[in-house]
Design a protein around this motif. Structure first.
Motif, PDB file in Angstrom:
ATOM      1  N   THR A 156       0.840  -1.210   0.000  1.00  0.00           N
ATOM      2  CA  THR A 156       0.000   0.000   0.000  1.00  0.00           C
ATOM      3  C   THR A 156       0.865   1.246   0.000  1.00  0.00           C
ATOM      4  O   THR A 156       0.623   2.199  -0.755  1.00  0.00           O
ATOM      5  N   PHE A 157       1.889   1.243   0.836  1.00  0.00           N
ATOM      6  CA  PHE A 157       2.780   2.395   0.917  1.00  0.00           C
ATOM      7  C   PHE A 157       3.532   2.586  -0.414  1.00  0.00           C
ATOM      8  O   PHE A 157       3.617   3.687  -0.947  1.00  0.00           O
ATOM      9  N   GLN A 158       4.036   1.474  -0.972  1.00  0.00           N
ATOM     10  CA  GLN A 158       4.821   1.550  -2.216  1.00  0.00           C
ATOM     11  C   GLN A 158       3.969   2.067  -3.386  1.00  0.00           C
ATOM     12  O   GLN A 158       4.479   2.741  -4.275  1.00  0.00           O
ATOM     13  N   GLU A 159       2.687   1.775  -3.374  1.00  0.00           N
ATOM     14  CA  GLU A 159       1.829   2.280  -4.449  1.00  0.00           C
ATOM     15  C   GLU A 159       1.699   3.802  -4.381  1.00  0.00           C
ATOM     16  O   GLU A 159       1.711   4.486  -5.398  1.00  0.00           O
ATOM     17  N   LYS A 160       1.623   4.313  -3.149  1.00  0.00           N
ATOM     18  CA  LYS A 160       1.583   5.780  -2.980  1.00  0.00           C
ATOM     19  C   LYS A 160       2.921   6.379  -3.420  1.00  0.00           C
ATOM     20  O   LYS A 160       2.975   7.429  -4.061  1.00  0.00           O
ATOM     21  N   VAL A 161       4.012   5.710  -3.046  1.00  0.00           N
ATOM     22  CA  VAL A 161       5.351   6.193  -3.414  1.00  0.00           C
ATOM     23  C   VAL A 161       5.483   6.279  -4.936  1.00  0.00           C
ATOM     24  O   VAL A 161       5.969   7.266  -5.479  1.00  0.00           O
ATOM     25  N   ARG A 162       4.994   5.251  -5.622  1.00  0.00           N
ATOM     26  CA  ARG A 162       5.101   5.230  -7.087  1.00  0.00           C
ATOM     27  C   ARG A 162       4.357   6.419  -7.705  1.00  0.00           C
ATOM     28  O   ARG A 162       4.870   7.104  -8.586  1.00  0.00           O
ATOM     29  N   ARG A 163       3.156   6.673  -7.189  1.00  0.00           N
ATOM     30  CA  ARG A 163       2.373   7.807  -7.708  1.00  0.00           C
ATOM     31  C   ARG A 163       3.127   9.112  -7.480  1.00  0.00           C
ATOM     32  O   ARG A 163       3.149   9.994  -8.323  1.00  0.00           O
ATOM     33  N   ASN A 164       3.760   9.238  -6.318  1.00  0.00           N
ATOM     34  CA  ASN A 164       4.516  10.456  -6.020  1.00  0.00           C
ATOM     35  C   ASN A 164       5.714  10.633  -6.954  1.00  0.00           C
ATOM     36  O   ASN A 164       5.992  11.735  -7.417  1.00  0.00           O
ATOM     37  N   PHE A 165       6.420   9.519  -7.226  1.00  0.00           N
ATOM     38  CA  PHE A 165       7.551   9.602  -8.161  1.00  0.00           C
ATOM     39  C   PHE A 165       7.075  10.171  -9.490  1.00  0.00           C
ATOM     40  O   PHE A 165       7.714  11.042 -10.077  1.00  0.00           O
ATOM     41  N   LEU A 166       5.925   9.673  -9.962  1.00  0.00           N
ATOM     42  CA  LEU A 166       5.453  10.112 -11.270  1.00  0.00           C
ATOM     43  C   LEU A 166       5.043  11.586 -11.260  1.00  0.00           C
ATOM     44  O   LEU A 166       5.159  12.272 -12.267  1.00  0.00           O
ATOM     45  N   LEU A 167       4.636  12.083 -10.084  1.00  0.00           N
ATOM     46  CA  LEU A 167       4.302  13.513  -9.983  1.00  0.00           C
ATOM     47  C   LEU A 167       5.561  14.381 -10.040  1.00  0.00           C
ATOM     48  O   LEU A 167       5.491  15.577 -10.286  1.00  0.00           O
ATOM     49  N   LEU A 168       6.712  13.774  -9.778  1.00  0.00           N
ATOM     50  CA  LEU A 168       7.969  14.543  -9.744  1.00  0.00           C
ATOM     51  C   LEU A 168       8.682  14.576 -11.098  1.00  0.00           C
ATOM     52  O   LEU A 168       9.781  15.108 -11.199  1.00  0.00           O
ATOM     53  N   GLN A 169       8.055  13.993 -12.130  1.00  0.00           N
ATOM     54  CA  GLN A 169       8.720  13.921 -13.435  1.00  0.00           C
ATOM     55  C   GLN A 169       9.065  15.303 -13.945  1.00  0.00           C
ATOM     56  O   GLN A 169       8.236  16.194 -13.928  1.00  0.00           O
ATOM     57  N   ASP A 170      10.308  15.445 -14.403  1.00  0.00           N
ATOM     58  CA  ASP A 170      10.722  16.702 -15.040  1.00  0.00           C
ATOM     59  C   ASP A 170      11.504  16.356 -16.306  1.00  0.00           C
ATOM     60  O   ASP A 170      11.506  15.203 -16.736  1.00  0.00           O
ATOM     61  N   GLU A 171      12.178  17.344 -16.885  1.00  0.00           N
ATOM     62  CA  GLU A 171      12.815  17.098 -18.191  1.00  0.00           C
ATOM     63  C   GLU A 171      13.985  16.125 -18.119  1.00  0.00           C
ATOM     64  O   GLU A 171      14.364  15.534 -19.125  1.00  0.00           O
ATOM     65  N   SER A 172      14.519  15.904 -16.928  1.00  0.00           N
ATOM     66  CA  SER A 172      15.643  14.949 -16.852  1.00  0.00           C
ATOM     67  C   SER A 172      15.191  13.516 -16.540  1.00  0.00           C
ATOM     68  O   SER A 172      16.000  12.598 -16.460  1.00  0.00           O
ATOM     69  N   PHE A 173      13.880  13.334 -16.403  1.00  0.00           N
ATOM     70  CA  PHE A 173      13.301  12.053 -16.000  1.00  0.00           C
ATOM     71  C   PHE A 173      13.101  11.115 -17.189  1.00  0.00           C
ATOM     72  O   PHE A 173      12.578  11.510 -18.223  1.00  0.00           O
ATOM     73  N   LYS A 174      13.509   9.859 -17.017  1.00  0.00           N
ATOM     74  CA  LYS A 174      13.186   8.851 -18.043  1.00  0.00           C
ATOM     75  C   LYS A 174      12.617   7.617 -17.348  1.00  0.00           C
ATOM     76  O   LYS A 174      13.257   7.038 -16.470  1.00  0.00           O
ATOM     77  N   VAL A 175      11.412   7.241 -17.742  1.00  0.00           N
ATOM     78  CA  VAL A 175      10.775   6.075 -17.141  1.00  0.00           C
ATOM     79  C   VAL A 175      11.260   4.828 -17.880  1.00  0.00           C
ATOM     80  O   VAL A 175      11.215   4.757 -19.105  1.00  0.00           O
ATOM     81  N   ILE A 176      11.779   3.857 -17.109  1.00  0.00           N
ATOM     82  CA  ILE A 176      12.278   2.611 -17.701  1.00  0.00           C
ATOM     83  C   ILE A 176      11.387   1.461 -17.239  1.00  0.00           C
ATOM     84  O   ILE A 176      11.151   1.311 -16.038  1.00  0.00           O
ATOM     85  N   ASP A 177      10.907   0.682 -18.191  1.00  0.00           N
ATOM     86  CA  ASP A 177      10.058  -0.463 -17.856  1.00  0.00           C
ATOM     87  C   ASP A 177      10.930  -1.576 -17.263  1.00  0.00           C
ATOM     88  O   ASP A 177      11.664  -2.252 -17.978  1.00  0.00           O
TER      89      ASP A 177
END
Ligand code: 2DT
Ligand code: MG
Length: 210
Positions: A156-177
């Motif tokens: 439950t906590f990690q799911e909230k953390v993941r959402r927060n990471f995605l809110l922090l995306q900026d121009e230097s961010f690259k999402v890797i599958d």
């Protein structure tokens, strides 16, 4: 081989068990083999006095008030800034396992912590040239060994953390599958890192969240 200009600041982020540490070590080892001056670092840096408090906190050997531990995680980055800047300006690329994005994503998953409040103490840190965000399905994460041994390692906590990471995306961010095999994830990460090294060499180091 001589490398004019500065090294790149590369940060690996993600939820627990996303494979960051494996990838950071692979990147470090292969870049050294390729003759690219590189250092590996991780946050929390559990070796300092502040880091030891954090280590005890994560292992649930102590309890520290939520704001106070957030500030200690940040202090643990600031105490390493002189060393980081020296290495970068000497031309060494830094591969760092977690940074301020983890600081904000984890603390702001707690009750009554805003993203904005959590960012304040990390404003002005050296800004990463590249943030690789390793995104793993929670279903796959819980299958990985040793999940659930430290504080924060619950779904439950990690799911909230993941959402927060995605809110922090900026121009230097690259999402890797990160659900793909290690070698495939590595190829993807390596190509982004090599590009970041090229592109940041003659650019001034910037400050985070200013
Ligand atoms: P490792 O499992 O990667 O050692 O991380 N954390 C980390 C925070 O809450 N704030 C921070 O600023 C940082 C850098 C994430 C240990 C845990 O510490 C969390 C997982
Ligand atoms: Mg962990």
């Amino acid at each position: 081989m001589s490398y004019p200009g500065r090294g790149a600041l590369v940060v690996l982020e993600g939820c627990d068990k996303a494979g960051k540490t494996t990838q950071a070590k692979l990147l470090y080892e292969n870049m050294i083999k390729a003759g690219i001056p590189t250092n590996y670092m991780c946050f929390p840096d559990r070796t300092t006095k502040i880091g030891k408090l954090i280590d005890d906190y994560l292992k649930c050997n102590n309890d520290i008030e939520d704001h106070a531990i957030h500030l200690l995680f940040s202090a643990n980055r600031w105490e390493n800034v002189p060393k980081m800047k020296e290495l970068l300006h000497r031309g060494t690329t830094l591969v760092i396992d977690r940074y301020a994005y983890s600081g904000v994503a984890f603390s702001s998953a707690k009750k009554n912590f805003s993203l904005d409040w959590c960012k304040q103490c990390d404003i002005g840190l050296p800004k990463p040239d590249l943030v690789l965000f390793f995104d793993l399905n929670m279903h796959n994460a819980v299958q990985r060994p040793t999940y659930g041994q430290e504080r924060y390692e619950n779904q439950t906590f990690q799911e909230k953390v993941r959402r927060n990471f995605l809110l922090l995306q900026d121009e230097s961010f690259k999402v890797i599958d990160a659900n793909r095999p290690i070698e495939v994830v590595y190829e993807d990460a390596k190509n982004s890192v090599l590009r970041a090294i090229q592109e940041s060499r003659f650019k001034p180091l910037q400050e985070l969240w200013v």
